[in-house]
Scaffold this motif. Structure first.
Motif, PDB file in Angstrom:
ATOM      1  N   SER A 138      76.310 -83.082  13.121  1.00 16.41           N
ATOM      2  CA  SER A 138      75.818 -82.622  14.303  1.00 16.41           C
ATOM      3  C   SER A 138      75.526 -83.804  15.185  1.00 16.41           C
ATOM      4  O   SER A 138      74.726 -83.497  16.379  1.00 16.41           O
ATOM      5  N   ASP A 158      80.694 -72.851  11.951  1.00 18.91           N
ATOM      6  CA  ASP A 158      79.173 -72.819  11.930  1.00 18.91           C
ATOM      7  C   ASP A 158      78.506 -73.108  10.543  1.00 18.91           C
ATOM      8  O   ASP A 158      77.574 -72.848  10.317  1.00 18.91           O
ATOM      9  N   ASN A 212      74.593 -71.693  10.837  1.00 19.12           N
ATOM     10  CA  ASN A 212      74.158 -71.419  11.983  1.00 19.12           C
ATOM     11  C   ASN A 212      74.587 -69.988  12.214  1.00 19.12           C
ATOM     12  O   ASN A 212      75.691 -69.487  12.212  1.00 19.12           O
ATOM     13  N   ASP A 221      74.047 -68.479  16.770  1.00 15.16           N
ATOM     14  CA  ASP A 221      73.415 -69.505  17.737  1.00 15.16           C
ATOM     15  C   ASP A 221      71.925 -69.469  17.920  1.00 15.16           C
ATOM     16  O   ASP A 221      71.590 -70.010  18.731  1.00 15.16           O
ATOM     17  N   LYS A 222      71.196 -68.686  16.706  1.00 10.62           N
ATOM     18  CA  LYS A 222      69.898 -68.444  16.899  1.00 10.62           C
ATOM     19  C   LYS A 222      69.014 -68.900  15.744  1.00 10.62           C
ATOM     20  O   LYS A 222      68.328 -69.666  15.686  1.00 10.62           O
ATOM     21  N   ASN A 234      69.079 -70.843  12.237  1.00 10.83           N
ATOM     22  CA  ASN A 234      69.554 -71.930  11.373  1.00 10.83           C
ATOM     23  C   ASN A 234      68.916 -72.007   9.880  1.00 10.83           C
ATOM     24  O   ASN A 234      67.874 -71.857   9.765  1.00 10.83           O
ATOM     25  N   THR A 259      64.443 -71.416  14.067  1.00  8.83           N
ATOM     26  CA  THR A 259      65.179 -70.582  15.355  1.00  8.83           C
ATOM     27  C   THR A 259      64.337 -71.155  16.462  1.00  8.83           C
ATOM     28  O   THR A 259      63.679 -71.811  16.420  1.00  8.83           O
TER      29      THR A 259
END
Length: 411
Positions: free
Chosen positions: A72, A172, A219, A222-223, A225, A278
Motif C-alpha cells: 500500500s 482488497d 479491506n 472501503d471502511k 480494515n 475504521t
C-alpha cells in the motif's frame, strides 16, 4: 532527492547505528533479564497511535507492524524512513530514586512499491537493548571476616535486519512475508574489589538466528480494515568469550581466557497479532491485540519466570483534509493507549506496563512527513523487591519519499 543521495544517507546512518548498538541504550534494570528490554519503537505514525498498526496501510509512510502493508505504499515512490528517540527514565523503589537519560535509533528503512505489482522494504532496527548497572554489592569472603564489593555493568543488545515483501493476490486482500536476521552482543563486566586486589570478569555473549513472519490485510467495503500477523518461533544460537583478569600491586595478569564457548540457546516464541481499524469521515480509529507464547519456550532464568505476554493497543488520528493544499488541513493529529502484560514474572508479579501517547504528522512538501510523538509509560511496581519505572519518551521520525521508475516525457 536523487537516488545516490538516498544510498549515501542510508550507508551513513547504518554506520552510526552500528556504533550506537555497542553502547548502553537503556537505563532499565529489567534489561538484566533474558536478552534485554524489547524495543517497541516503530517507523512513521505508529508510536503516536499507541503502537497500533496491524490493520493500517502505508499512506503515512512505512508500517513495520505488518509486512502486508508494504503493497500500500504509494505507487513508484521510494520511501526512506529513519528516526530516533530519547528516554527520560525515573526509577523508584523503597530506598531508590534515580534518573537516567538514554538515546537510541528507532529504525533505518528503505522501501518502494513497483507499479502496484509488489511492495518491498529493507529495515535495520534494534530488537532488544541492555543497559543495567549494579554497584556497591557487599559480601563476606567465605571463611573470613573480610568483605568484598562487586560492581556489575551490562551493555549491548540485539539488532534486527529484515526484508519485507508484499503483494495483492485478491481484490482488497494483501499478503506479506518478512525474513529477519537477529544478531548482537551483550557485554557484562563484573569487578570484585577487596582491600588488596581487584578482580575483573569480562563476559561477551553473542546471539544470532533467523525468523520468518507472515502478514495479512483485508479491506471490507472501503471502511473496515482487518489485519493478522504471525511470527514463527525460532532459536537464537549463543556463544561467549570470557576474560578474567586480576590487578594486584599495580600489576595486571590474565587468570583465564576462553573464546567461542557454547552457551544455551535462546528461544523466541510464536507471536500472533490481530488488528482492526475504521474511519468516520476524517477520524481514524484503530485497535490491536498481540499474544506472545513465552511460556511454551520452556526456558528459565535465575531472576524470574517467562509468562505469556498480552498486548492491547488503541489509537486514533485526525486530519481535516489530507488532500488539501492548505498546510494545517493536512497535519495529522494522533493519540493512543497501550497495555503490555510483559513476559517476565518476578516473585509472582508480572512486570507489566501502561503507556499513553500523543503524536503529530507534519507534511514536508507533498510527499514527505515529519512524525513527532510523546509517550508516558509506567512499568513495574514497588512491591516486594521490584522497581517501578516512569519513562518519558520522545520519538522523532522522518519519512522521505520520491518518485522513481518514471519514464521521461522529453529527451
Amino acid at each position: 532527492m536523487n537516488k545516490s543521495k538516498y544510498i549515501i544517507i542510508f550507508t551513513m546512518l547504518f554506520g552510526v547505528y552500528s556504533y550506537s548498538q555497542t553502547n548502553s541504550l537503556t537505563g532499565s534494570p529489567y534489561s538484566l533479564f533474558g536478552l534485554g528490554v524489547e524495543n517497541n519503537s516503530n517507523a512513521g505514525r505508529n508510536s503516536g497511535l499507541g503502537k497500533t498498526g496491524i490493520s493500517l496501510d502505508a499512506d503515512y509512510g512505512i508500517n513495520l507492524y505488518n509486512p502486508a502493508s508494504f503493497i500500500s505504499l504509494k505507487e513508484n515512490e521510494i520511501t526512506f524512513d529513519f528516526g530516533g528517540s530519547v528516554e527520560f527514565i525515573n526509577l523508584t523503589a523503597d530506598d531508590l530514586d534515580e534518573q537516567n537519560t538514554t538515546y537510541n535509533f528507532t529504525n533505518i528503512s528503505l522501501a518502494f512499491n513497483r507499479n502496484n505489482n509488489y511492495g518491498i522494504g529493507l529495515t535495520l532496527k534494534p530488537a532488544t537493548t541492555v543497559g543495567y548497572s549494579l554497584t556497591g554489592l557487599e559480601n563476606n569472603i567465605e571463611g573470613s571476616e573480610e568483605e568484598f564489593t562487586s560492581n556489575i555493568i551490562g551493555t549491548g543488545g540485539l539488532s534486527e535486519i529484515r526484508l519485507d515483501y508484499a503483494r495483492t493476490y485478491f481484490k482488497d486482500f494483501n499478503i506479506g512475508v518478512k525474513a529477519s536476521y537477529l544478531f548482537g552482543k551483550i557485554d557484562e563486566t563484573e569487578s570484585i574489589i577487596t582491600s588488596n586486589s581487584y578482580l575483573e570478569i569480562n563476559e561477551s555473549n553473542y546471539y544470532s538466528g533467523a525468523q520468518l513472519g507472515l502478514g495479512l490485510q483485508y479491506n471490507l467495503l472501503d471502511k473496515h480494515n482487518f489485519g493478522l500477523i504471525v511470527d514463527l518461533p525460532t532459536v537464537l544460537k549463543g556463544s561467549k568469550d570470557v576474560v578474567i583478569g586480576k590487578y594486584s600491586n599495580a600489576a595486571y595478569s590474565i587468570l583465564e581466557e576462553t573464546e567461542d564457548e557454547s552457551i544455551d540457546s535462546f528461544y523466541l516464541p510464536l507471536k500472533i497479532g490481530f488488528g482492526y481499524s475504521t474511519k468516520f469521515k476524517n477520524l481514524l480509529l484503530t485497535a490491536d491485540y498481540n499474544i506472545n507464547f513465552w511460556s511454551s519456550t520452556d526456558q528459565s532464568d535465575a531472576i524470574g519466570d517467562y509468562t505469556d505476554q498480552n498486548i492491547f493497543s488503541l489509537g486514533a488520528s485526525y486530519a481535516k483534509d489530507p488532500t488539501s493544499y492548505k498546510y494545517w488541513d493536512r497535519v495529522d493529529f494522533r493519540m493512543g493507549l497501550n497495555y503490555n502484560s510483559g513476559y517476565l514474572k518476578i516473585d509472582g508479579t508480572n512486570i507489566d506496563s501502561y503507556t499513553g501517547s500523543l503524536g503529530i504528522g507534519l507534511p514536508l512538501g507533498r510527499r514527505s512527513l515529519l512524525n513527532i510523538s510523546y509517550a508516558l509509560s509506567k512499568k513495574g511496581t514497588t512491591e516486594s523487591i521490584l522497581i517501578q519505572e516512569y519513562v518519558n519518551t520522545i520519538n522523532i521520525n522522518l519519512s522521505l519519499s520520491d518518485l522513481w521508475f518514471q519514464k521521461r516525457k522529453f529527451n
